[in-house]
Design a protein around this motif. Structure first.
Motif, PDB file in Angstrom:
ATOM      1  N   GLY A   1      -9.607  -8.904   6.076  1.00  0.00           N
ATOM      2  CA  GLY A   1      -8.525  -7.957   5.779  1.00  0.00           C
ATOM      3  C   GLY A   1      -8.225  -7.053   6.968  1.00  0.00           C
ATOM      4  N   VAL A   2      -9.270  -6.554   7.611  1.00  0.00           N
ATOM      5  CA  VAL A   2      -9.062  -5.655   8.755  1.00  0.00           C
ATOM      6  C   VAL A   2      -8.416  -6.423   9.907  1.00  0.00           C
ATOM      7  CG1 VAL A   2     -10.248  -4.257  10.497  1.00  0.00           C
ATOM      8  CG2 VAL A   2     -10.913  -4.069   8.093  1.00  0.00           C
ATOM      9  N   VAL A   3      -8.906  -7.622  10.178  1.00  0.00           N
ATOM     10  CA  VAL A   3      -8.330  -8.408  11.275  1.00  0.00           C
ATOM     11  C   VAL A   3      -6.861  -8.736  10.968  1.00  0.00           C
ATOM     12  CG1 VAL A   3      -8.452 -10.638  12.477  1.00  0.00           C
ATOM     13  CG2 VAL A   3     -10.540  -9.327  12.042  1.00  0.00           C
ATOM     14  N   ALA A   4      -6.585  -9.064   9.705  1.00  0.00           N
ATOM     15  CA  ALA A   4      -5.200  -9.378   9.328  1.00  0.00           C
ATOM     16  C   ALA A   4      -4.281  -8.189   9.598  1.00  0.00           C
ATOM     17  CB  ALA A   4      -5.139  -9.773   7.852  1.00  0.00           C
ATOM     18  N   ALA A   5      -4.726  -7.000   9.206  1.00  0.00           N
ATOM     19  CA  ALA A   5      -3.898  -5.812   9.420  1.00  0.00           C
ATOM     20  C   ALA A   5      -3.697  -5.573  10.919  1.00  0.00           C
ATOM     21  CB  ALA A   5      -4.549  -4.600   8.756  1.00  0.00           C
ATOM     22  N   LEU A   6      -4.760  -5.758  11.689  1.00  0.00           N
ATOM     23  CA  LEU A   6      -4.641  -5.540  13.137  1.00  0.00           C
ATOM     24  C   LEU A   6      -3.703  -6.565  13.763  1.00  0.00           C
ATOM     25  CD1 LEU A   6      -8.359  -4.652  13.967  1.00  0.00           C
ATOM     26  CD2 LEU A   6      -6.388  -3.105  13.974  1.00  0.00           C
ATOM     27  N   LEU A   7      -3.776  -7.815  13.287  1.00  0.00           N
ATOM     28  CA  LEU A   7      -2.855  -8.834  13.807  1.00  0.00           C
ATOM     29  C   LEU A   7      -1.413  -8.476  13.460  1.00  0.00           C
ATOM     30  CD1 LEU A   7      -4.684 -12.217  12.978  1.00  0.00           C
ATOM     31  CD2 LEU A   7      -4.467 -11.110  15.211  1.00  0.00           C
ATOM     32  N   ALA A   8      -1.235  -7.920  12.273  1.00  0.00           N
ATOM     33  CA  ALA A   8       0.118  -7.573  11.814  1.00  0.00           C
ATOM     34  C   ALA A   8       0.624  -6.290  12.466  1.00  0.00           C
ATOM     35  CB  ALA A   8       0.124  -7.421  10.297  1.00  0.00           C
ATOM     36  N   GLY A   9      -0.266  -5.570  13.164  1.00  0.00           N
ATOM     37  CA  GLY A   9       0.133  -4.299  13.768  1.00  0.00           C
ATOM     38  C   GLY A   9       0.286  -3.193  12.747  1.00  0.00           C
ATOM     39  N   VAL A  10      -0.392  -3.347  11.601  1.00  0.00           N
ATOM     40  CA  VAL A  10      -0.294  -2.337  10.536  1.00  0.00           C
ATOM     41  C   VAL A  10      -1.593  -1.512  10.531  1.00  0.00           C
ATOM     42  CG1 VAL A  10      -0.136  -1.995   8.049  1.00  0.00           C
ATOM     43  CG2 VAL A  10       1.195  -3.796   9.143  1.00  0.00           C
ATOM     44  N   PRO A  11      -1.503  -0.185  10.666  1.00  0.00           N
ATOM     45  CA  PRO A  11      -2.710   0.641  10.689  1.00  0.00           C
ATOM     46  C   PRO A  11      -3.528   0.476   9.417  1.00  0.00           C
ATOM     47  CG  PRO A  11      -0.778   1.952  11.221  1.00  0.00           C
ATOM     48  CD  PRO A  11      -0.277   0.610  10.810  1.00  0.00           C
ATOM     49  N   VAL A  12      -4.844   0.371   9.594  1.00  0.00           N
ATOM     50  CA  VAL A  12      -5.699   0.072   8.461  1.00  0.00           C
ATOM     51  C   VAL A  12      -6.644   1.234   8.188  1.00  0.00           C
ATOM     52  CG1 VAL A  12      -7.056  -1.379  10.018  1.00  0.00           C
ATOM     53  CG2 VAL A  12      -7.456  -1.544   7.601  1.00  0.00           C
ATOM     54  N   VAL A  13      -6.773   1.560   6.902  1.00  0.00           N
ATOM     55  CA  VAL A  13      -7.646   2.646   6.453  1.00  0.00           C
ATOM     56  C   VAL A  13      -8.824   2.015   5.708  1.00  0.00           C
ATOM     57  CG1 VAL A  13      -7.756   4.804   5.129  1.00  0.00           C
ATOM     58  CG2 VAL A  13      -5.553   4.018   6.036  1.00  0.00           C
ATOM     59  N   PRO A  14     -10.005   1.957   6.332  1.00  0.00           N
ATOM     60  CA  PRO A  14     -11.147   1.392   5.604  1.00  0.00           C
ATOM     61  C   PRO A  14     -11.672   2.415   4.601  1.00  0.00           C
ATOM     62  CG  PRO A  14     -11.646   1.692   7.969  1.00  0.00           C
ATOM     63  CD  PRO A  14     -10.352   2.373   7.698  1.00  0.00           C
ATOM     64  N   VAL A  15     -11.900   1.973   3.372  1.00  0.00           N
ATOM     65  CA  VAL A  15     -12.331   2.895   2.317  1.00  0.00           C
ATOM     66  C   VAL A  15     -13.745   2.529   1.869  1.00  0.00           C
ATOM     67  CG1 VAL A  15     -11.858   3.711  -0.029  1.00  0.00           C
ATOM     68  CG2 VAL A  15      -9.962   3.214   1.526  1.00  0.00           C
ATOM     69  N   ASN A  16     -14.620   3.540   1.866  1.00  0.00           N
ATOM     70  CA  ASN A  16     -15.989   3.350   1.379  1.00  0.00           C
ATOM     71  C   ASN A  16     -15.940   3.069  -0.114  1.00  0.00           C
ATOM     72  OD1 ASN A  16     -18.582   3.667   0.432  1.00  0.00           O
ATOM     73  ND2 ASN A  16     -18.938   5.669   1.386  1.00  0.00           N
TER      74      ASN A  16
END
Ligand code: MCA
Ligand code: AMP
Length: 484
Positions: free
Chosen positions: A59-74
């Motif tokens: 999920g994180v890699v996908a967001a980074l590939l898409a150029g969409v900022p990602v908020v990881p949630v604990n």
């Protein structure tokens, strides 16, 4: 700028990610994350429900590939903290593993599954990867505690991620041949940026243990893993286990690099590990806002009790109380560490006040106090703020916990401190003046009350009851007088 993940773009068939029996090569990851990226593209921001699983990495890699900022949630965050993070960062989408039940505030968002079952074994990108965004575009927003108030969202641009990972490539001679093992959570810089994005950027691989155990570390390091990343608590548990575990000692002896960070590794644990394995753990020093600042180099002299020298591209100065730079390294004069470089964050989300206060003429004030040896090695000796606690490598603000404790009907006054703890570094202690002296709320009840609102690691481990909190003439609580 070069792509964040060159090996994905090249469709490398080398292994990339291992979580238990689930694994993906770089090419397979390009396929699955590329397909997900196409569905995310255009969203202003996405949240990732950051369980320690393959789906989180995808999920994180996908967001980074898409150029969409990602908020990881604990995923162990309580209601109040989660509400703050979601309201503050306003993600348009949430990425989570299929079947995982999300709390209502996230369940209300559009949801995409990070499921990988259909694609394992497929090679080559099925969809063309999107063009690389600008280096200044935000890559991640990582929440971190301050002394008071709710956690702040640290906006990390893409260039900070590449700058830090490439400086570590140089300092650690980190290559595509390296196989990293770790068990760190995936919602902080250490586990996610260093521990997942690091191996992916190098074209190497990572084996995540899901949950830390010395057995898991020994197994992976004796079957091809070359590097270990951990917080001091993990190295402490390794040091404790070594005496009775020759297989663990052998596995560590064979590792190329053992790296500790997020808090100070006590010299005693350094020495115990060196004595049992002949290997020296090296320390690096970083912060959510700055990513990595210093490290003992793989080709440098290991020195227990130090965090090494500034990384390539990082300017570091020590500043005394009067605000003057300390120019001679005498191994004795203490100053605050301030840093500058491409590794820094851009801002605290929605907090221009806090962003402004964090900088001194372009230099970021870390709040960490240090001395430098004559040859430039940095030794961290303390912290400016007494209201910040480091427990198990997690940074925890005392004020946030106090506010929650004060809302419990059985609590009249509350203060939170950190006390030395062999295992955790510091342990959270709550000092409570009960509303009714003859019926104080139990420690378990207060821990559960905090855990329901905040992240589970913010629960007090010890509760002490007092008739009144020590206060000065101004009415301010004198925390230094609170000792067990
Ligand atoms: C905790 N527990 C409690 C209480 N407190 N239960 C009841 N009452 C309490 N007061 C729970 C824990 O949540 C856990 O639950 C369970 O007790 C077992 O605890 P323990 O075995 O001691 O393990 P732990 O304390 O949960 O874990 C130790 C750990 C962990 C594995 C070392 O602290 C950890 O993963 N730390 C990593 C932190 C990190 O990544 N920091 C990086 C940020 P349950 O089993 O349900 O969870 S710093 C950073 O990113 C910067 C840039 C840097 O420099 O790296
Ligand atoms: P965080 O805000 O959670 O990213 O934690 C950053 C803080 O962790 C720093 O400001 C330091 O106080 C501490 N820290 C990180 N690495 C080390 C280390 N190797 N030794 C001592 N403290 C460290």
């Amino acid at each position: 700028m070069s792509p964040l993940f060159p090996a994905l773009a090249a469709g490398s068939t080398r292994p990339a990610l291992h979580f238990g029996d689930q694994a993906l090569s770089h090419a397979e990851l390009a396929t699955v994350a590329g397909a997900l990226a196409a569905r995310i593209a255009g969203a202003p921001r996405v949240a990732v429900w950051a369980t320690p699983t393959l789906g989180t990495a995808v999920g994180v890699v996908a967001a980074l590939l898409a150029g969409v900022p990602v908020v990881p949630v604990n995923p162990k965050t309580g209601e109040r903290e989660l509400t703050h993070i979601v309201t503050d960062s306003s993600p348009a989408l949430v990425l989570a593993e299929r079947g995982v039940e999300l709390p209502p505030i996230l369940a209300a968002l559009e949801r995409l599954d990070t499921d990988v079952t259909g694609v394992m074994g497929e090679a080559g990108p099925a969809v063309p990867l999107p063009a690389e965004p600008s280096p200044e575009d935000p890559a991640l927003i990582v929440y971190t505690s301050g002394t008071t108030g709710p956690p702040k969202g640290v906006v990390l641009p893409r260039r900070a991620v590449t700058a830090t990972l490439d400086a570590l490539e140089d300092a650690w001679q980190w290559t595509e041949a390296d196989v990293l093992v770790h068990a760190l959570p995936l919602f902080h810089v250490h586990g996610l940026i260093l521990g997942i994005l690091g191996p992916l950027r190098r074209g190497g691989s990572v084996r995540h243990l899901g949950r830390f155990s010395t057995e898991g570390v020994a197994r992976e390091l004796s079957t091809g893993a070359t590097m270990l990343f951990g917080v001091p608590t993990m190295y402490h548990r390794i040091a404790e286990a070594l005496a009775d575990d020759p297989a663990l000692a052998k596995a560590l002896t064979g590792a190329r690099l053992l790296v500790s960070g997020s808090a100070a590794l006590p010299v005693h644990d350094h020495e115990r590990i060196a004595a049992a394995t002949g290997r020296r753990v090296i320390e690096r020093y970083g912060m959510t806002e700055t990513l990595m600042n210093t490290s003992v180099r793989a080709d440098g002299e290991p020195r227990a009790g130090t965090v090494g020298v500034p990384l390539a591209g990082v300017e570091l100065r020590l500043v005394d109380e009067a605000g003057a730079g300390i120019t001679t390294y005498d191994g004795d004069t203490v100053g605050e560490i301030q840093v500058r470089g491409a590794n820094l964050f851009t801002e605290y989300l929605n907090r221009p006040d806090a962003t402004g206060a964090a900088f001194d003429d372009g230099w970021f004030r870390t709040g960490d106090m240090a001395i430098r040896d004559p040859d430039g090695y940095v030794r961290i000796v303390g912290r400016k703020a007494t209201d910040l606690i480091k427990s198990g490598g997690y940074k925890i603000g005392a004020g946030e916990i106090e506010n929650v404790l004060l809302e419990h009907p059985g609590v009249r006054e509350a203060a939170v401190t950190g006390e030395p703890d062999e295992d955790l570094g510091e342990r959270i202690v709550a000092w409570i003046v009960p509303a009714q002296a003859d019926a104080p709320p139990s420690a378990e009840e207060l821990a559960a009350h905090v855990g329901a609102q905040l992240a589970s690691h913010k629960r007090p481990r010890t509760v002490r009851y007092l008739d009144a909190l020590p206060r000065n003439d101004m009415g301010k609580i004198m925390k230094r007088a609170l000792r067990g």
